[in-house]
Write a protein that holds these residues in place. Structure first.
Motif, PDB file in Angstrom:
ATOM      1  N   VAL A  24       0.860  -1.181   0.000  1.00  0.00           N
ATOM      2  CA  VAL A  24       0.000   0.000   0.000  1.00  0.00           C
ATOM      3  C   VAL A  24       0.895   1.229   0.000  1.00  0.00           C
ATOM      4  O   VAL A  24       1.794   1.351   0.834  1.00  0.00           O
ATOM      5  CB  VAL A  24      -0.952  -0.005   1.221  1.00  0.00           C
ATOM      6  N   ARG A  25       0.692   2.118  -0.948  1.00  0.00           N
ATOM      7  CA  ARG A  25       1.559   3.292  -1.065  1.00  0.00           C
ATOM      8  C   ARG A  25       0.737   4.569  -1.161  1.00  0.00           C
ATOM      9  O   ARG A  25      -0.375   4.569  -1.687  1.00  0.00           O
ATOM     10  CB  ARG A  25       2.443   3.183  -2.305  1.00  0.00           C
ATOM     11  N   HIS A  26       1.332   5.635  -0.665  1.00  0.00           N
ATOM     12  CA  HIS A  26       0.700   6.960  -0.706  1.00  0.00           C
ATOM     13  C   HIS A  26       1.453   7.764  -1.751  1.00  0.00           C
ATOM     14  O   HIS A  26       2.645   8.023  -1.587  1.00  0.00           O
ATOM     15  CB  HIS A  26       0.819   7.599   0.676  1.00  0.00           C
ATOM     16  N   SER A  27       0.758   8.144  -2.817  1.00  0.00           N
ATOM     17  CA  SER A  27       1.492   8.712  -3.964  1.00  0.00           C
ATOM     18  C   SER A  27       2.139  10.054  -3.635  1.00  0.00           C
ATOM     19  O   SER A  27       3.008  10.504  -4.362  1.00  0.00           O
ATOM     20  CB  SER A  27       0.563   8.859  -5.171  1.00  0.00           C
ATOM     21  N   PHE A  28       1.743  10.683  -2.547  1.00  0.00           N
ATOM     22  CA  PHE A  28       2.387  11.947  -2.158  1.00  0.00           C
ATOM     23  C   PHE A  28       3.344  11.741  -0.983  1.00  0.00           C
ATOM     24  O   PHE A  28       4.501  12.155  -1.033  1.00  0.00           O
ATOM     25  CB  PHE A  28       1.311  12.970  -1.799  1.00  0.00           C
ATOM     26  N   GLY A  29       2.861  11.069   0.044  1.00  0.00           N
ATOM     27  CA  GLY A  29       3.675  10.917   1.246  1.00  0.00           C
ATOM     28  C   GLY A  29       4.891  10.020   1.065  1.00  0.00           C
ATOM     29  O   GLY A  29       5.937  10.246   1.671  1.00  0.00           O
ATOM     30  N   ASP A  30       4.770   9.009   0.198  1.00  0.00           N
ATOM     31  CA  ASP A  30       5.856   8.042   0.071  1.00  0.00           C
ATOM     32  C   ASP A  30       6.932   8.434  -0.935  1.00  0.00           C
ATOM     33  O   ASP A  30       7.992   7.809  -0.973  1.00  0.00           O
ATOM     34  CB  ASP A  30       5.295   6.662  -0.328  1.00  0.00           C
ATOM     35  N   TYR A  31       6.647   9.414  -1.771  1.00  0.00           N
ATOM     36  CA  TYR A  31       7.617   9.743  -2.835  1.00  0.00           C
ATOM     37  C   TYR A  31       7.810  11.246  -2.955  1.00  0.00           C
ATOM     38  O   TYR A  31       6.897  12.025  -2.699  1.00  0.00           O
ATOM     39  CB  TYR A  31       7.112   9.214  -4.190  1.00  0.00           C
ATOM     40  N   ASN A  32       9.013  11.611  -3.392  1.00  0.00           N
ATOM     41  CA  ASN A  32       9.256  13.023  -3.653  1.00  0.00           C
ATOM     42  C   ASN A  32       9.020  13.374  -5.113  1.00  0.00           C
ATOM     43  O   ASN A  32       9.016  14.543  -5.481  1.00  0.00           O
ATOM     44  CB  ASN A  32      10.685  13.395  -3.269  1.00  0.00           C
ATOM     45  N   SER A  33       8.866  12.361  -5.941  1.00  0.00           N
ATOM     46  CA  SER A  33       8.609  12.639  -7.355  1.00  0.00           C
ATOM     47  C   SER A  33       7.969  11.402  -7.980  1.00  0.00           C
ATOM     48  O   SER A  33       8.010  10.312  -7.403  1.00  0.00           O
ATOM     49  CB  SER A  33       9.926  12.924  -8.076  1.00  0.00           C
ATOM     50  N   ASP A  34       7.430  11.584  -9.183  1.00  0.00           N
ATOM     51  CA  ASP A  34       6.848  10.444  -9.879  1.00  0.00           C
ATOM     52  C   ASP A  34       7.931   9.481 -10.377  1.00  0.00           C
ATOM     53  O   ASP A  34       7.652   8.299 -10.590  1.00  0.00           O
ATOM     54  CB  ASP A  34       5.945  10.915 -11.034  1.00  0.00           C
ATOM     55  N   GLN A  35       9.163   9.994 -10.521  1.00  0.00           N
ATOM     56  CA  GLN A  35      10.270   9.095 -10.897  1.00  0.00           C
ATOM     57  C   GLN A  35      10.486   8.073  -9.787  1.00  0.00           C
ATOM     58  O   GLN A  35      10.712   6.897 -10.039  1.00  0.00           O
ATOM     59  CB  GLN A  35      11.582   9.866 -11.105  1.00  0.00           C
ATOM     60  N   GLU A  36      10.416   8.564  -8.549  1.00  0.00           N
ATOM     61  CA  GLU A  36      10.595   7.643  -7.416  1.00  0.00           C
ATOM     62  C   GLU A  36       9.501   6.576  -7.406  1.00  0.00           C
ATOM     63  O   GLU A  36       9.756   5.407  -7.150  1.00  0.00           O
ATOM     64  CB  GLU A  36      10.563   8.413  -6.089  1.00  0.00           C
ATOM     65  N   LEU A  37       8.274   7.026  -7.703  1.00  0.00           N
ATOM     66  CA  LEU A  37       7.161   6.072  -7.753  1.00  0.00           C
ATOM     67  C   LEU A  37       7.385   5.068  -8.898  1.00  0.00           C
ATOM     68  O   LEU A  37       7.207   3.856  -8.718  1.00  0.00           O
ATOM     69  CB  LEU A  37       5.833   6.825  -7.931  1.00  0.00           C
ATOM     70  N   ALA A  38       7.826   5.592 -10.043  1.00  0.00           N
ATOM     71  CA  ALA A  38       8.065   4.705 -11.198  1.00  0.00           C
ATOM     72  C   ALA A  38       9.139   3.665 -10.855  1.00  0.00           C
ATOM     73  O   ALA A  38       9.008   2.485 -11.213  1.00  0.00           O
ATOM     74  CB  ALA A  38       8.479   5.528 -12.411  1.00  0.00           C
ATOM     75  N   ALA A  39      10.159   4.112 -10.121  1.00  0.00           N
ATOM     76  CA  ALA A  39      11.233   3.181  -9.753  1.00  0.00           C
ATOM     77  C   ALA A  39      10.686   2.083  -8.845  1.00  0.00           C
ATOM     78  O   ALA A  39      11.033   0.904  -8.987  1.00  0.00           O
ATOM     79  CB  ALA A  39      12.361   3.943  -9.064  1.00  0.00           C
ATOM     80  N   GLU A  40       9.807   2.471  -7.939  1.00  0.00           N
ATOM     81  CA  GLU A  40       9.239   1.455  -7.058  1.00  0.00           C
ATOM     82  C   GLU A  40       8.338   0.493  -7.837  1.00  0.00           C
ATOM     83  O   GLU A  40       8.315  -0.705  -7.564  1.00  0.00           O
ATOM     84  CB  GLU A  40       8.465   2.095  -5.893  1.00  0.00           C
ATOM     85  N   LEU A  41       7.617   1.039  -8.816  1.00  0.00           N
ATOM     86  CA  LEU A  41       6.780   0.169  -9.656  1.00  0.00           C
ATOM     87  C   LEU A  41       7.667  -0.849 -10.383  1.00  0.00           C
ATOM     88  O   LEU A  41       7.321  -2.021 -10.493  1.00  0.00           O
ATOM     89  CB  LEU A  41       5.994   0.998 -10.677  1.00  0.00           C
ATOM     90  N   ASP A  42       8.828  -0.390 -10.834  1.00  0.00           N
ATOM     91  CA  ASP A  42       9.745  -1.312 -11.517  1.00  0.00           C
ATOM     92  C   ASP A  42      10.237  -2.399 -10.568  1.00  0.00           C
ATOM     93  O   ASP A  42      10.307  -3.564 -10.936  1.00  0.00           O
ATOM     94  CB  ASP A  42      10.943  -0.541 -12.096  1.00  0.00           C
ATOM     95  N   ARG A  43      10.563  -1.992  -9.364  1.00  0.00           N
ATOM     96  CA  ARG A  43      11.058  -2.977  -8.386  1.00  0.00           C
ATOM     97  C   ARG A  43       9.980  -3.984  -8.014  1.00  0.00           C
ATOM     98  O   ARG A  43      10.182  -5.182  -8.033  1.00  0.00           O
ATOM     99  CB  ARG A  43      11.521  -2.256  -7.107  1.00  0.00           C
ATOM    100  N   PHE A  44       8.796  -3.465  -7.673  1.00  0.00           N
ATOM    101  CA  PHE A  44       7.723  -4.347  -7.181  1.00  0.00           C
ATOM    102  C   PHE A  44       7.064  -5.112  -8.331  1.00  0.00           C
ATOM    103  O   PHE A  44       6.627  -6.243  -8.182  1.00  0.00           O
ATOM    104  CB  PHE A  44       6.694  -3.499  -6.409  1.00  0.00           C
ATOM    105  N   ASP A  45       7.004  -4.457  -9.482  1.00  0.00           N
ATOM    106  CA  ASP A  45       6.438  -5.041 -10.694  1.00  0.00           C
ATOM    107  C   ASP A  45       5.058  -5.678 -10.467  1.00  0.00           C
ATOM    108  O   ASP A  45       4.874  -6.892 -10.630  1.00  0.00           O
ATOM    109  CB  ASP A  45       7.422  -6.083 -11.264  1.00  0.00           C
ATOM    110  N   PRO A  46       4.072  -4.841 -10.114  1.00  0.00           N
ATOM    111  CA  PRO A  46       2.754  -5.392  -9.757  1.00  0.00           C
ATOM    112  C   PRO A  46       1.985  -5.955 -10.951  1.00  0.00           C
ATOM    113  O   PRO A  46       2.135  -5.464 -12.067  1.00  0.00           O
ATOM    114  CB  PRO A  46       2.006  -4.164  -9.207  1.00  0.00           C
ATOM    115  N   ASP A  47       1.175  -6.974 -10.690  1.00  0.00           N
ATOM    116  CA  ASP A  47       0.254  -7.482 -11.710  1.00  0.00           C
ATOM    117  C   ASP A  47      -1.010  -6.631 -11.733  1.00  0.00           C
ATOM    118  O   ASP A  47      -1.676  -6.501 -12.745  1.00  0.00           O
ATOM    119  CB  ASP A  47      -0.146  -8.932 -11.381  1.00  0.00           C
ATOM    120  N   VAL A  48      -1.366  -6.109 -10.550  1.00  0.00           N
ATOM    121  CA  VAL A  48      -2.565  -5.283 -10.424  1.00  0.00           C
ATOM    122  C   VAL A  48      -2.189  -4.015  -9.664  1.00  0.00           C
ATOM    123  O   VAL A  48      -1.486  -4.081  -8.664  1.00  0.00           O
ATOM    124  CB  VAL A  48      -3.661  -6.017  -9.598  1.00  0.00           C
TER     125      VAL A  48
END
Ligand code: B12
Lengths: 489, 92
Positions: free
Chosen positions: A52-76
């Protein structure tokens, strides 16, 4: 391989308007998503992995979020959001889709529930309308089994031939006690301590939803959870709190019920359970208690149980408008209960709205006078009415000649924000004047600040008080005495 | 105190107030007389009322709510002239 699900809160800057103030933002744990994580784990066990992630609280930028998406690689990926974040919703949907992976993108929560068609236009594959507790686990199970999920109740999607399809048949949960406790393992609790909580401190927070549904028919509410009050038992709520205390050291609990005190017997049981234990918890009824259902005895019990903060919603001091918005609050009772609560050293947040349909200047002034007459409020709060489509107040507003701007600015602004909003009976200039009157004569009045400080001193550290006023004034306050009390009248 | 001196004093107070309200290390910039303050979030309505309250105390003047609400106070220069006008009324 387990199915990987990321549940993402669509959010962005809110009260702390400048980027350099981000640490003052109030960020509440995404309770609905934590509940869904627990639901998924209960139904699918180790067949599912949830973040569960908070798109504002957990990241300083959308690049950071994109990097986490790459790491976690969600199906959904499932996005939750309020109407105010629908642009953010779209940005997030594009970001996820642009990764080019076969990720199923779902949307749920207030915005998709109230406006599913609009939510589908953000580029998500499907929306889940209403409570996701039963539907989401079934949906993920179907994915796991390689089956189609689009016939499930409460799902909406765009069919290539038929356009938008919204499946009927969704039902509200009947037995709230059957739900697992929300999952705190799916997120990094420590990260939330970098921001302010709902009580303006940085303490480790527990967020509790002890019931769903509300039988009142207040015209401005989206009533997401239906009109039947569905409480959990007091014992289950206290058990959840004790567990959070034991496992995670949480002592500060924020209640987000629409009607925590609708059932008196349940409140009494809850209080007596908490009063009996050795460990003292701090209870914040941040989303409010209905004041005219309380009395001195029940307030005493709540204080004994640990209540340090309560929000009461006056909305308007005009009986005519109370009837029009169907809140029908007993104003005299609210005043007595509020004053009594303050006398017990509880921090009281009193909210009211300006700009109701047909509200006159005199009626608005009577609300200000009502609030001003109550001594010792820690947080009097001025809201302008937000006219959301699909609410009764929107319809009532139109009946009273309301002319809303086409750009949705009538409901996009934060609580107090006055923008250019006005009604036929209260033009924008008048609302602005009422707001300045509120600031000068109530919020920044020296006697109020002094009284508030006395009560806040009982529960908050000096730094917490500084943070609270820094956020409320949107400027760094370093010395309350010098910078606030000494300069006000 | 001459009018010019008072004007400079008001200017200095407003500038100090705005910079002090910023986060640490953010106040190192040149505040221009006509840079927007409220619309850029450097100061907000509540901060503005607080600033005017400080000036009221400092110069023993009083702004009515109506005056506050109707004034367009988005820049250093507009705030300074708003206060100055009051000071001049006060002197005469
Ligand atoms: C706590 C709360 C707040 C907190 C936290 C905000 C937040 N991000 O949630 C604070 C104080 C900050 C807040 C402020 C505001 N709030 Co508020 N708030 C609530 C409250 C009381 C509880 C929310 C909650 O956690 N509920 C409990 C969980 C379990 O519910 P849930 O998140 O909806 O999740 C369930 C389902 O929706 C679904 N679901 C949710 N997400 C997803 C995702 C997927 C993929 C799926 C499948 C399912 C799904 O499954 C979940 C479990 O059943 C609700 C009222 C309510 N009854 O929900 C109002 C509510 C969300 N708030 C509302 C409003 C209007 C606001 C403000 C805009 C007010 C204003 N004008 O200033 C601000 C916006 C602040 C912000 N920037 O976020 C409205 C939203 C209306 C709308 N359509 O957008 C609500 C619904 C109140 C109402 N009844 O009208 N709020």
């Amino acid at each position: 391989m387990p199915i990987k699900v990321m549940l993402l809160e669509a959010a962005g800057p809110w009260l702390a308007s400048r980027p350099d103030m981000k640490d003052l933002e109030q960020i509440v744990l995404p309770h609905g998503l934590m509940q869904l994580s627990a639901d998924l784990k209960e139904h699918l066990g180790d067949k599912v992995q949830v973040a569960v992630r908070h798109s504002f609280g957990d990241y300083n930028s959308d690049q950071e979020l994109a990097a986490e998406l790459d790491r976690f690689d969600p199906d959904v990926v499932g996005i939750r959001g309020l109407h105010v974040y629908r642009k953010r919703f779209k940005e997030l949907a594009s970001l996820i889709k642009s990764r080019g992976k076969k990720t199923l993108l779902l949307a749920g929560g207030p915005f998709p529930t109230i406006s599913p068609r609009q939510a589908l236009q953000t580029g998500v594959d499907a929306v889940v309308i209403g409570e996701g507790d039963m539907v989401l686990p079934s949906l993920v199970q179907r994915l796991n089994d390689g089956k189609d999920f689009r016939d499930l109740p409460g799902i909406g999607y765009t069919h290539p031939g038929h356009g938008v399809v919204i499946n009927p048949g969704r039902r509200f949960l009947q037995d709230m006690n059957a739900l697992p406790f929300p999952d705190y393992d799916c997120l990094d609790l420590g990260r939330y301590e970098r921001y302010l909580t709902y009580g303006y401190n940085r303490r480790r927070q527990g967020v509790i939803l002890s019931s769903r549904g509300c039988p009142y028919r207040c015209a401005y509410c989206h009533n997401l959870f239906g009109s039947r009050f569905r409480p959990r038992s007091a014992d289950s709520v206290v058990a959840e709190m004790k567990l959070l205390n034991l496992e995670r050291g949480i002592k500060d609990f924020y209640f987000i019920d629409d009607g925590f005190n609708l059932d008196r017997t349940r409140v009494e049981r809850f209080c007596s359970l908490l009063s009996k234990q050795d460990e003292q918890f701090n209870l914040y009824f941040a989303n409010g208690l209905r004041a005219d259902l309380l009395d001195t005895k029940l307030v005493d019990m709540l204080v004994e149980a640990g209540m340090v903060w309560v929000t009461y919603a006056l909305e308007t001091a005009s009986n005519r408008l109370q009837r029009l918005i169907r809140k029908n609050l007993n104003l005299e009772k609210l005043k007595l209960v509020t004053e009594y609560t303050i006398s017990k050293g509880v921090m009281v947040n009193l909210c009211f709205m300006i700009g109701l349909p047909s509200e006159t200047k005199e009626e608005a002034l009577s609300t200000l006078r009502f609030v001003k007459a109550i001594q010792g409020l820690v947080l009097p709060m001025f809201f302008t009415v937000k006219y959301y489509p699909n609410t009764d107040i929107f319809r009532i507003g139109l009946e009273h000649g309301l002319n809303l701007p086409k750009d949705d600015s009538a409901f996009d602004a934060p609580y107090h924000d006055i923008g250019h909003f006005g009604t036929p009976t209260l033009p924008a200039g008048e609302i602005r004047e009422l707001y300045f009157r509120f600031l000068k004569e109530i919020f920044l009045s020296r006697p109020r600040l002094e009284q508030a400080m006395e009560i806040q001193g009982l529960h908050m550290t000096d730094q917490e008080i500084l943070d609270m006023y820094s956020l409320l004034l949107r400027r760094r306050i370093r010395d309350v005495e010098k910078e606030l009390i000494a300069v006000t009248k | 105190m001459s009018r010019e001196l008072k004007k400079m004093e008001v200017e200095a107070i407003v500038e100090k107030f705005i910079k002090r309200g910023l986060m640490d290390g953010q106040g190192n910039f040149d505040l221009k007389a006509d840079s927007p303050l409220v619309s850029t979030g450097l100061i907000d309505s509540a901060g503005l009322v607080l600033l005017l309250s400080l000036l009221e105390k400092k110069f023993d003047i009083n702004f009515s709510v109506e005056e506050l609400a109707s004034a367009e106070l988005d820049t250093l220069s507009s705030i300074v002239s708003f206060v100055n006008e009051k000071l001049n009324q006060h002197v005469s």
